[in-house]
Design an enzyme around this catalytic site. Structure first.
Site, short mmCIF file in Angstrom:
data_model
loop_
_atom_site.label_atom_id
_atom_site.label_comp_id
_atom_site.label_asym_id
_atom_site.label_seq_id
_atom_site.Cartn_x
_atom_site.Cartn_y
_atom_site.Cartn_z
N LYS A 291 1.21 -10.22 5.19
CA LYS A 291 1.60 -8.87 4.96
C LYS A 291 2.12 -8.29 6.17
CE LYS A 291 -1.17 -7.57 1.09
NZ LYS A 291 -0.32 -7.14 0.03
N ARG A 365 -4.12 -12.87 -9.03
CA ARG A 365 -3.61 -13.76 -9.87
C ARG A 365 -4.42 -15.14 -10.16
NH1 ARG A 365 2.54 -12.46 -9.74
NH2 ARG A 365 1.66 -10.57 -8.85
N1 BES Z 1 -3.41 -6.79 -3.22
C1 BES Z 1 -2.34 -6.76 -3.28
C2 BES Z 1 -1.82 -5.76 -4.18
C3 BES Z 1 -2.00 -4.14 -3.52
C4 BES Z 1 -1.02 -3.49 -2.75
C5 BES Z 1 -3.23 -3.79 -3.91
C6 BES Z 1 -1.16 -2.25 -2.34
C7 BES Z 1 -3.57 -2.46 -3.47
C8 BES Z 1 -2.50 -1.60 -2.64
C9 BES Z 1 -1.67 -8.26 -4.10
O1 BES Z 1 -2.53 -9.14 -3.83
C10 BES Z 1 -0.29 -8.34 -3.51
O2 BES Z 1 -0.15 -8.38 -2.58
N2 BES Z 1 0.62 -8.33 -4.67
C11 BES Z 1 1.84 -8.58 -4.26
C12 BES Z 1 2.33 -9.58 -5.23
C13 BES Z 1 3.93 -10.15 -5.06
C14 BES Z 1 3.66 -11.08 -3.94
C15 BES Z 1 4.39 -10.88 -6.37
C16 BES Z 1 2.74 -7.32 -4.06
O3 BES Z 1 2.36 -6.40 -4.78
O4 BES Z 1 3.38 -7.20 -3.29
MN MN Z 2 -1.75 -10.30 -1.96
#
Ligand code: BES
Ligand code: MN
Ligand code: ZN
Length: 514
Positions: A291, A365
């Site tokens: 990230k 997921r």
């Molecule tokens: N934990 C994150 C989602 C999230 C984002 C939670 C902001 C709380 C606040 C999740 O694991 C994630 O990174 N999701 C990705 C999915 C994508 C790679 C398909 C996302 O939302 O960008």
């Molecule tokens: Mn994630």
């Protein structure tokens, strides 16, 4: 803070501060305040402090009574905002601000007349929160009072200077309250215990709340309430076939745990259980699909789903609900590292289906798909609900005050929305049409863990749906937006909100209505 009843004639009421709520000017006062101003509170009627009080949301006025005058040395007025925009959430937050004011001033035993919760009407039906029954108004008042005071201070070293927290909130009435109201006090106390636990776990840093810490917390809850508990370690999970869960854990030095809690009070052991599954990523760095650094510290919140499930079990235990409920929390960090899983890797999930990794940041997921498949096979659930901070896309779609809800039964989704609204949690549905799966098709495996673009919250849920047998009613709550807040609402300070505990607890309580 204790909640106490005082059943006595008005003349015998004695508290450190008497609380009234009021709408924003120029509206009439609610009946209880009006009567007070005509009776024991005559002195207040022509007080400048009353004139100056606007009744705006979050506004709190403390007014000092002439010595020996009436039931309290102080009157506290709390604003509810405009009458035409009233919903129970306003009352919950106003109540929170009042109790915080009491805390600030060292007021130990404030009180509120039950009659002060009469005369409300929810004018704004469209917002979806409600209802405005006395039971619901009392519940929101108490939930706001207790949860609004809550603060996570364990890691601060300068606590001793703060004034003591209010000892009790007295509910004043002149005749014995309906038994339903007494029950509401217990219900509010139980749900707030769960909310506090969920908030503390979620706001706690990831070097404290590790998967092992969550397993420890679950054991402690199990010990206290007599729940069954199983804690599955990485080797065992792998040997059981949980390849997706193990893949996420592979980059982390913290040992992951797959936690199963079960509440099966006597006589319910053979009932089909309600299964609650919570995403327990104690820190989501994104893994190899790292990230960006901005706000990465907030990814300690990525176990808010698991925290909510633990919170619900705290509430269920405290309330002694006679229902069979299973809680499943797949817990691990998501970290990059020499052993970490990589984009392009393929893993076999517990269901037998193979998954190609497109993004290691779509890890939630992966841990959930093994939990869903395992739960469906082992527990033959009456229904399954998973709760997860799953996608940033759900925040884009619905913002920070509304959670996305999806599932394989419209009635279940509708029921959760209704129940959520009744306890101040908003859910909005997104569709799970079959064609959404097209974007998850893989060239090398049965599916991939992330789609290219668009409909991110739906694709996350669509992925999960593949692991839920059609005969099991299932709903998925995406709480990425609601688990955390950057603004203090009263009910919830900045940081973790405990979102989901109230709805899931209510779902367990009212599952018979489905
Ligand atoms: N934990 C994150 C989602 C999230 C984002 C939670 C902001 C709380 C606040 C999740 O694991 C994630 O990174 N999701 C990705 C999915 C994508 C790679 C398909 C996302 O939302 O960008
Ligand atoms: Mn994630
Ligand atoms: Zn995540």
């Amino acid at each position: 803070m204790q909640i106490e009843w005082k059943v006595a004639p008005h003349s015998e009421w004695q508290v450190d501060a008497l609380i009234f709520f009021a709408f924003e000017k120029p509206r009439d006062y609610l009946p209880a305040l009006r009567e007070f101003l005509e009776g024991p509170g005559k002195w207040l009627a022509d007080c400048a402090a009353l004139t100056d009080f606007q009744g705006k949301p979050s506004e709190v006025a403390v007014i000092y009574a002439p010595r020996g005058c009436g039931p309290a040395p102080r009157i506290i007025l709390a604003g509810l905002g405009p009458i035409e925009r009233f919903e129970t959430e306003r009352l919950k937050n106003a109540s929170a601000f009042v109790l915080r004011k009491c805390h600030e001033l060292g007021i130990l035993r404030p009180g509120i007349a039950l009659a002060a919760l009469e005369g409300f009407a929810c004018v704004n039906e469209s917002s979806g929160l409600g209802p405005c029954t006395l039971d619901a108004l009392l519940r929101e008042t108490l939930a706001g009072a207790m949860a609004g005071l809550h603060q996570f201070n364990e890691l601060k070293t300068k606590n001793s200077l703060a004034p003591p927290s209010p000892e009790s909130l007295t509910l004043l009435c002149n005749k014995p309250p309906e038994s339903s109201l007494r029950e509401i006090v217990a219900v509010a106390r139980c749900e707030v215990a769960g909310i506090k636990l969920a908030r503390d776990l979620t706001i706690s840093p990831a070097n404290r709340v590790t998967p092992a810490f969550l397993a420890q917390s679950a054991s402690e809850i199990a010990g206290r309430f007599g729940f069954k508990i199983e804690i599955i370690d990485l080797d065992t999970a792998r040997s059981m076939g949980m390849g997706a869960f193990a893949a996420v854990a592979s980059g982390s030095a913290e040992p992951p745990f797959f936690i199963i809690l079960e509440h099966a009070p006597p006589g319910t052991e053979n009932d089909a259980p309600l299964v609650l599954i919570g995403k327990g990523i104690t820190f989501d760095s994104g893994g190899i699909s790292l990230k960006p650094r901005d706000k990465m510290e907030e990814m300690k919140q990525d176990m808010a789903g698991a925290a909510a499930v633990l919170g619900v079990f705290e509430a269920i235990g405290a309330a002694g609900l006679a229902k069979r409920v299973v809680g499943i929390m797949p817990c691990t960090e998501n970290m990059p590292g020499g052993k970490a899983y990589k984009p392009g890797d393929v893993f076999r999930s517990y269901s037998g289906r193979t998954i190609e990794i497109i993004s290691t940041d779509a890890e939630g997921r992966l841990v959930l798909c093994d939990a869903l498949a395992y739960a469906a096979e082992r527990f033959k659930p009456a229904l399954m609900v998973d709760i997860a901070t799953l996608t940033g896309a759900s925040i884009i779609a619905l913002g920070r005050d509304v959670a996305a809800i999806m599932g394989n039964r419209e009635e279940l989704v509708g029921f959760i929305r209704k129940i959520g609204a009744s306890v101040g949690e908003r859910f909005w549905p997104l569709p799970l049409w079959d064609f959404y799966f097209d974007a998850l098709k893989s060239e090398v495996a049965d599916m991939k863990n992330a789609a290219d673009r668009g409909a991110g919250a739906i694709h996350g849920a669509m992925f999960l749906k593949q692991f839920v047998p059609d005969h099991v009613p299932w709903a998925h709550m995406d709480i990425a937006g609601t688990a955390w807040t950057d603004k203090d609402s009263g009910f919830s300070r900045k940081g973790s909100t405990g979102f989901g505990v109230r709805t899931l607890f209510e779902l367990v309580r009212r599952s018979g209505e489905l």
